[in-house]
Design a protein around this motif. Structure first.
Motif, mmCIF file in Angstrom:
data_model
loop_
_atom_site.group_PDB
_atom_site.id
_atom_site.type_symbol
_atom_site.label_atom_id
_atom_site.label_comp_id
_atom_site.label_asym_id
_atom_site.label_seq_id
_atom_site.Cartn_x
_atom_site.Cartn_y
_atom_site.Cartn_z
ATOM 1 N N ILE A 14 21.593 39.081 11.350
ATOM 2 C CA ILE A 14 21.591 38.065 12.412
ATOM 3 C C ILE A 14 22.018 36.758 11.787
ATOM 4 O O ILE A 14 21.544 36.401 10.718
ATOM 5 C CB ILE A 14 20.173 37.916 13.003
ATOM 6 N N SER A 15 22.920 36.051 12.467
ATOM 7 C CA SER A 15 23.286 34.737 11.935
ATOM 8 C C SER A 15 23.492 33.749 13.080
ATOM 9 O O SER A 15 24.185 34.028 14.056
ATOM 10 C CB SER A 15 24.553 34.842 11.086
ATOM 11 N N GLY A 16 22.804 32.630 12.946
ATOM 12 C CA GLY A 16 22.945 31.536 13.914
ATOM 13 C C GLY A 16 22.700 31.955 15.342
ATOM 14 O O GLY A 16 23.361 31.478 16.268
ATOM 15 N N LEU A 17 21.731 32.842 15.560
ATOM 16 C CA LEU A 17 21.546 33.438 16.875
ATOM 17 C C LEU A 17 20.751 32.523 17.807
ATOM 18 O O LEU A 17 19.679 32.039 17.475
ATOM 19 C CB LEU A 17 20.806 34.773 16.713
ATOM 20 N N ASP A 74 29.723 44.100 14.673
ATOM 21 C CA ASP A 74 29.307 42.996 15.537
ATOM 22 C C ASP A 74 29.181 43.504 16.976
ATOM 23 O O ASP A 74 30.167 43.921 17.590
ATOM 24 C CB ASP A 74 30.336 41.871 15.458
ATOM 25 N N LEU A 75 27.963 43.462 17.495
ATOM 26 C CA LEU A 75 27.729 44.045 18.820
ATOM 27 C C LEU A 75 28.430 43.269 19.925
ATOM 28 O O LEU A 75 29.027 43.853 20.830
ATOM 29 C CB LEU A 75 26.223 44.101 19.113
ATOM 30 N N ARG A 83 30.217 49.648 23.107
ATOM 31 C CA ARG A 83 28.859 49.231 22.744
ATOM 32 C C ARG A 83 27.842 50.241 23.260
ATOM 33 O O ARG A 83 26.893 50.597 22.575
ATOM 34 C CB ARG A 83 28.580 47.833 23.318
ATOM 35 N N ASP A 84 28.065 50.722 24.516
ATOM 36 C CA ASP A 84 27.160 51.738 25.066
ATOM 37 C C ASP A 84 27.146 52.976 24.182
ATOM 38 O O ASP A 84 26.103 53.535 23.873
ATOM 39 C CB ASP A 84 27.599 52.134 26.482
#
Lengths: 222, 409
Positions: A14-17, A74-75, A83-84
């Motif tokens: 996670i970054s800058g979320l 990256d989602l 993504r699904d």
């Protein structure tokens, strides 16, 4: 530099979320990484954004800013259908309300998970998994006929049946007494470890605080 | 596991609801199927009986009545015509062939038709047992007559005056069965065929100037009384040239006591009349299908509401929105297919049953063991209706917001 290398091989990065709803900040996480196969806790009181973060990790919602990567992917950057499919194969989720499909049997719920992820049926795997979760005799039972503990184990089995690389659990212990709390957490840890899956549990249950080596504390929001 | 099994599992959860919708659909489909079968077979039968007959010539009256009595043998004749007039017409250059029929009596409710061997030949009816009549009071009976009465070659029977039932028995003139015709699926199956002379002789004794041959008498008696008083009831005419269709009926109708009616025209008129009634029933069937569609819609709409967690969960498990939509559509198609299959079976069953139980339908040869092309359209219609009913619920499933749905409990 250290950050970059940590992110590279991470199971969860996670970054800058940031996540806003109607201009109100719900979640703000600078950087957080979980290495593959590790087990981590998202700890925070109600309203601290735990479930929101879990949804972001599962790719169920899109962040306002920042990035979430699972297994290096990256989602937010993936097309919806991809993504699904990625979620179906790589991420197993155990919800607080278990959301078993009531129209199907226990084994049917597991088969459904394989089918929806477009994986071949694996009856032997399903049998082994139910065995491992102490559900051997319950394959044909309906979710409505299960005890709460059994139903939770079925939900865990369903989250694991596609052999995901990441297992997410939302408040798995909130309604349990100490003995059962310990049992369920041990089960999740053991099963995740046995399958080499990274485990992330979101909870407000402070009993779990010292069980996990890695922890992200989410502050309460006014 | 697949979408089919999943849809089936969801239908099994609420079996009564599914059953109700399937039954509503089935009743609608059955109604329409039975109507399709009935009208197709009626048309077919009407056409088969009238095939090769271009014109029916008889006494003045209603042209429809002339066709109904002269070809289909269901109505009373319009009256009789002098044999001389008929013979004159037979010699007309535009006429290729004629078949005379003399009506007036019945045997056990089946019409006795005095005619010539050309008549059974026209319907390709050959004796299955015995032979055709050769002398007066020899009778060759149709297959249905033989079946209903049990008469066989060598049996004797008497005719009664009139076209149905026994109101006045001609005890003094018994007929003898000399042959039974093979079944043809035409009107001839229900007729008792004999020589024209038989009919003349039965009626000539004592009653010659009141009623000659026909049930109903009209004003040709005067004409009949002079000279050759022999009469027939109708003359079936085949044209030599297509041109005759334009000229011959006008020529006959414009002159003398005769009336000419074209079967094609009158049958079309008859079908229009019957058609109005059939259309009403068809509307009723469509209404049933529409209410079933509404039932399916409401059931699925409620289902998407009740199953929103399932739907969200399935998205979590990797299902694309399109797959969820497909599952809902498939569920509707399963209901529609079950209703269609059940409805088709019931429609054919009811038609077959009517054909066996109702004498009128039996006479028409009504059977459920056949298909009509329009049934295929019914199947398509019901599947389309099912798809339309499922569309909105399916779109709702498509739009399920997973995170929001799963958060609300």
């Amino acid at each position: 530099m250290a950050l970059a290398s940590a992110a590279e091989g991470a199971s969860v990065a996670i970054s800058g979320l940031r996540f806003d709803i109607g201009g109100r900040r719900i979640l703000d996480v600078a950087d957080w990484f979980v290495a593959p196969g590790r087990q981590a806790l998202l700890l925070g009181p109600s309203g601290s954004g735990k479930t929101t973060l879990l949804n972001l990790l599962a790719g169920l919602s899109r962040p306002t800013a920042g990035a979430v990567a699972v297994g290096g992917r990256d989602l937010a950057g993936m097309p919806a259908a991809a993504r699904d499919r990625f979620r179906g194969r790589e991420i197993g989720i155990v919800f607080q309300s278990l959301h078993l499909v009531g129209a199907l049997s226990v084994a049917g719920n597991l088969r459904l998970a394989r089918y929806l992820a477009r994986l071949p049926a694996a009856e032997a795997d399903i049998e082994r998994l139910l065995d491992a979760l102490d559900l051997a005799g319950r394959a044909a039972a309906r979710p409505a006929d299960l005890s709460q503990g059994e139903a939770q184990r079925v939900a865990i089995a369903r989250a694991l049946v596609n052999a995901p690389s990441l297992l997410l659990a939302d408040e798995p212990t909130s309604a349990l007494d100490d003995a059962n709390c310990e049992r369920v957490v041990a089960l999740l840890r053991r099963q995740a470890a046995a399958r080499g899956a990274t485990l992330v549990i979101a909870t407000h249950d402070v009993r779990l605080k010292d069980v996990f080596p890695q922890r992200l504390d989410l502050p309460a929001r006014p | 596991m697949n979408l089919f099994l999943l849809s089936l599992a969801y239908l099994r959860v609420r079996p009564l609801n599914a059953l109700l919708n399937v039954l509503l659909l089935a009743v609608g489909v059955a109604t329409i199927t039975a109507l399709i079968l009935f009208s197709a077979q009626m048309r077919e039968r009407l056409a088969r009986d009238a095939r090769g007959i271009d014109l029916v010539v008889g006494a003045k009256g209603s042209p429809m009545q002339l066709i109904l009595s002269g070809i289909y043998h269901v109505d009373v004749p319009t009256g009789n015509i002098p044999l001389a007039e008929a013979e004159a017409l037979a010699g007309h250059p535009m006429v290729a062939a004629v078949i005379p029929l003399a009506l007036g009596d019945n045997a056990a409710g089946f019409r006795i038709v005095g005619t010539v061997p050309d008549y059974p030949a026209h319907y390709a009816a050959a004796p299955a047992a015995g032979r055709l009549w050769r002398a007066p009071f020899e009778a060759t009976i149709g297959a249905e007559v033989a079946r209903a009465t049990g008469w066989r070659v060598g049996d004797a029977f008497v005719g009664s005056h009139g076209l149905a039932g026994a109101d006045f028995a001609h005890d003094d003139h018994p007929y003898r069965v000399v042959g039974v015709l093979a079944r043809t699926g035409t009107v001839i199956d229900r007729l008792v065929l004999t020589a024209i002379e038989s009919v003349w002789r039965v009626h000539d004794t004592g009653r010659r100037e009141t009623e000659a041959v026909a049930e109903t008498d009209h004003d040709q008696d005067d004409a009949a009384d002079e000279g050759d008083s022999r009469e027939i009831t109708v003359l079936l005419v085949r044209y030599r040239t297509p041109l005759a269709a334009v000229r011959l009926p006008r020529e006959i109708n414009g002159r003398g006591p005769l009336q000419a009616a074209a079967p094609a025209l009158e049958t079309a008129r008859l079908l229009t009349l019957v058609g109005a009634g059939l259309d009403t029933l068809r509307g009723f069937g469509l209404l049933l299908i529409a209410s079933a569609a509404l039932g399916v819609f409401i059931a699925l709409y409620n289902a998407t509401q009740q199953r929103r967690y399932d739907l969200a969960m399935m998205r979590c498990l990797g299902a694309s929105p399109a797959r969820l939509m497909g599952q809902i559509l498939l569920e509707a198609q399963l209901l529609a297919a079950a209703g269609t299959v059940l409805g088709l079976a019931a429609g054919h069953g009811v038609t077959e049953l009517l054909g066996r139980l109702l004498p009128e339908a039996g006479a028409m040869g009504l059977t459920g063991w056949t298909w009509a092309p329009e049934e295929f359209l019914t199947v398509l219609l019901v599947q389309a209706v099912g798809a339309v009913a499922a569309l909105l619920p399916a779109v709702r499933a498509y739009r399920t917001d997973i995170a929001k749905t799963l958060a609300t409990r």
